[in-house]
Design an enzyme around this catalytic site. Structure first.
Site, PDB file in Angstrom:
ATOM      1  N   GLY A 190      30.230  -0.186 -16.660  1.00  0.00           N
ATOM      2  CA  GLY A 190      30.892   0.981 -16.085  1.00  0.00           C
ATOM      3  C   GLY A 190      32.161   1.400 -16.789  1.00  0.00           C
ATOM      4  O   GLY A 190      32.760   2.415 -16.418  1.00  0.00           O
ATOM      5  N   SER A 250      22.047  -5.647 -24.111  1.00  0.00           N
ATOM      6  CA  SER A 250      21.183  -4.514 -23.797  1.00  0.00           C
ATOM      7  C   SER A 250      21.569  -3.288 -24.614  1.00  0.00           C
ATOM      8  O   SER A 250      22.684  -3.173 -25.115  1.00  0.00           O
ATOM      9  CB  SER A 250      21.274  -4.187 -22.304  1.00  0.00           C
ATOM     10  OG  SER A 250      22.609  -3.832 -21.968  1.00  0.00           O
ATOM     11  N   THR A 255      22.291   4.606 -19.503  1.00  0.00           N
ATOM     12  CA  THR A 255      23.037   5.782 -19.027  1.00  0.00           C
ATOM     13  C   THR A 255      24.432   5.853 -19.635  1.00  0.00           C
ATOM     14  O   THR A 255      25.177   6.785 -19.335  1.00  0.00           O
ATOM     15  CB  THR A 255      23.156   5.741 -17.489  1.00  0.00           C
ATOM     16  OG1 THR A 255      23.827   4.531 -17.091  1.00  0.00           O
ATOM     17  CG2 THR A 255      21.791   5.784 -16.834  1.00  0.00           C
ATOM     18  N   THR A 313      26.162  -2.863 -26.005  1.00  0.00           N
ATOM     19  CA  THR A 313      26.583  -3.814 -27.037  1.00  0.00           C
ATOM     20  C   THR A 313      25.582  -3.837 -28.191  1.00  0.00           C
ATOM     21  O   THR A 313      25.970  -3.867 -29.366  1.00  0.00           O
ATOM     22  CB  THR A 313      26.735  -5.223 -26.431  1.00  0.00           C
ATOM     23  OG1 THR A 313      27.765  -5.203 -25.451  1.00  0.00           O
ATOM     24  CG2 THR A 313      27.096  -6.239 -27.506  1.00  0.00           C
ATOM     25  N   ASP A 362      22.605   0.510  -7.582  1.00  0.00           N
ATOM     26  CA  ASP A 362      23.093  -0.732  -8.191  1.00  0.00           C
ATOM     27  C   ASP A 362      23.745  -1.559  -7.092  1.00  0.00           C
ATOM     28  O   ASP A 362      24.934  -1.841  -7.112  1.00  0.00           O
ATOM     29  CB  ASP A 362      24.091  -0.421  -9.301  1.00  0.00           C
ATOM     30  CG  ASP A 362      24.251  -1.598 -10.271  1.00  0.00           C
ATOM     31  OD1 ASP A 362      23.493  -2.577 -10.132  1.00  0.00           O
ATOM     32  OD2 ASP A 362      25.125  -1.533 -11.140  1.00  0.00           O
TER      33      ASP A 362
END
Length: 530
Positions: free
Chosen positions: A193, A219, A223, A228, A281
């Site tokens: 986030g 990953s 969105t 990374t 989430d």
């Protein structure tokens, strides 16, 4: 590194094939992690078997089988009357050539549907219920509608902490489970986030240079403007074959690779494909997603970063503390040593938002460049210091100093360069960045002090500019919270890949720049627990 691989949904135990044979056709449609089959409405098999659109079918060929969601088409240019079409992912999974005979039959309903219905009704599920549901999800037996029902039921029903453990444990048991035959095996994760928060690419070389084993699988962005793996891919290949990953990690004590091919907690990847479009989430699903992947990857010790801020996933300290307690409970039940840090998530970390810009920030910190972003450096050192204290030979409180010495001495840079070479180095010139060609600056509307930055808005602007698909696109920050600015002073610079994306990003920034200009006494300070 050892791993166990349970039977896959793509294997055919009997080797038999049922139903009328059809010729396989590859349909060039990206269905985003969902197997989709296509039958023509005039196909004899379609009429004979009574198939319905969006139902689950089983496709068999050459001793393999996959489950897919059926789409019915009327255009022979897509699929002919005697063909079965498969989407890109499904075609690759089945692994046979176009034209190969395949058979199609109705798929058996998932055995866990009764448990799903009880969850929809608000009932508390047992450990066995979750194991059956997760197994069916991993084997792609659930339709998108059934997956959505499960995700929403868990969100609205708010899993209790025992259920969160049951879900986490079940997800971690399906797919590969690695054993490095070493202790400790350390990892670091941020719940996300916060744009530009590329601490993993600094923490891994610092910790690995010390000697701790840190196999970091990361990953890609879904969105966000960059994950990374997207940023690391500017510097090196991240799609490391699974069989090569073990040797690489043992040799260099760490990696920064994409986890998409590792088959660790595969049910999590399926659920994420449903959760993200719905912006769901929930705490329980977040805990299960993160901890199941770490346990499956063979981690014994995990450092978890929970950023808190008005435009972060977690908005308040009480919420962060509740989430920390849930993570600690479930990790304890799963035998994972967990250290949770609550950090300042009020603004982006580093200067750049987007793959190339973030890679620049990382390399500037590693090379001790005078323009290195100090917030990224300091946060990475604190996180690395905490991870180093997983080493039983390091006393609590000494980790930060050791991490700083490793970074300042150049040992972290040497380790990162070795990892980059081992994964497959890509050309990258820190002094001559390949940035997207269309750019504009967003200016301060008045004089004052930056009192707030909207993380979500800046991330959206960076994505509209083309990041992460266009690696050189993104946002370069020129001001931060607490900085005094004059009217028309640049707040940030946007790099866009194409004129159309330049226009989209410009329009979004004109509607709301994401910066709040006010007076010093209006700045809301966060009392984080780093």
């Amino acid at each position: 590194m050892n791993d166990t691989q349970p039977s896959s949904a793509a294997s055919d135990e009997t080797g038999g094939e049922t139903g009328l044979p059809l010729a396989l056709c590859r349909v060039a449609i990206d269905t985003y992690r969902e197997n989709v089959a296509y039958l023509h409405r005039e196909c004899d098999l379609y009429r004979a078997e009574g198939f319905q659109a969006l139902s689950k079918v089983e496709v068999r060929a050459n001793g393999k089988r996959i489950l897919a969601t059926l789409n019915v088409v009327d255009d022979v240019a897509i699929v002919g009357h005697t063909q079965l079409g498969l989407s890109e992912d499904a075609f690759a999974l089945l692994g046979v050539a176009e034209g190969h005979p395949v058979s199609v039959s109705q798929a058996e309903p998932p055995a866990s549907i009764p448990a799903l219905r009880r969850k929809i009704a608000g009932e508390r599920l047992t450990r066995q219920d979750f194991r059956e549901i997760v197994q069916d999800i991993a084997e792609l037996r659930y339709s998108k509608i059934e997956l959505t029902a499960f995700v929403v039921a868990c969100e609205l029903g708010e899993l209790d902490r025992e259920e969160v453990f049951y879900l986490s444990d079940a997800m971690g048991r399906v797919g590969r489970r690695l054993d490095w035959h070493e202790h400790p095996v350390v990892d670091k994760h941020c719940i996300g986030g916060i744009p530009g928060n590329r601490t993993s690419m600094l923490v891994v070389p610092i910790v690995a240079a010390h000697g701790l084993l840190c196999p970091k699988t990361s990953s890609r962005a879904i969105t966000s403007p960059s994950g990374t793996a997207d940023t690391m891919e500017v510097l090196a290949k991240v799609e490391v074959p699974f069989d090569e990953l073990g040797e690489l990690v043992r040799t260099h004590r760490g990696c920064v690779a994409w986890g998409g091919t590792s088959e660790l907690s595969p049910a999590d990847d399926v659920l994420i494909a449903v959760e993200r479009p719905l912006s769901i989430d929930s705490p329980g699903q977040m805990v299960a997603s993160i901890l199941s992947k770490k346990i499956a990857a063979g981690s014994t010790h995990l450092l978890l970063d929970i950023p808190v801020g008005p435009h972060a996933k977690v908005r308040s300290m009480p919420e962060a503390r509740r989430l920390r307690k849930l993570f600690e409970f479930v990790a304890g039940r799963m035998g994972l040593v967990l250290n949770v840090v609550i950090t300042d998530g009020s603004q982006p970390i580093g200067h750049g938002i987007g793959p190339v810009l973030e890679a620049r920030d990382v390399m500037r910190v590693l090379t001790n460049h005078p323009d290195a972003p100090m917030d990224l450096r300091q946060k990475s050192l604190r996180l690395a210091g905490r991870m180093l204290e997983f080493d039983p030979d390091i006393r609590g409180g000494d980790g930060f100093g050791i991490a700083r010495d490793i970074l300042d001495s150049g040992r972290a840079l040497e380790k990162m360069q070795a990892i980059i070479r081992a994964q497959g180095e890509k050309p990258f010139d820190l002094d001559h960045l390949e940035l997207a060609p269309h750019r504009f600056e967003v200016l301060a509307p008045r004089a004052g002090v930056v009192i707030g930055i909207d993380n979500l808005r800046l991330a959206r602007i960076a994505r509209l500019a083309g990041a992460p698909k266009a690696r050189g696109a993104g946002v370069d920050l020129l001001a931060r919270i607490g900085d005094r600015v004059e009217k028309d002073q640049p707040l940030y610079r946007v790099h866009a890949a194409y004129r159309s994306e330049h226009g989209f990003a410009l329009q979004c920034s004109e509607q709301d720049s994401g910066f709040d200009i006010g007076q010093p006494d209006e700045i809301q300070r966060l009392n984080v627990e780093f």
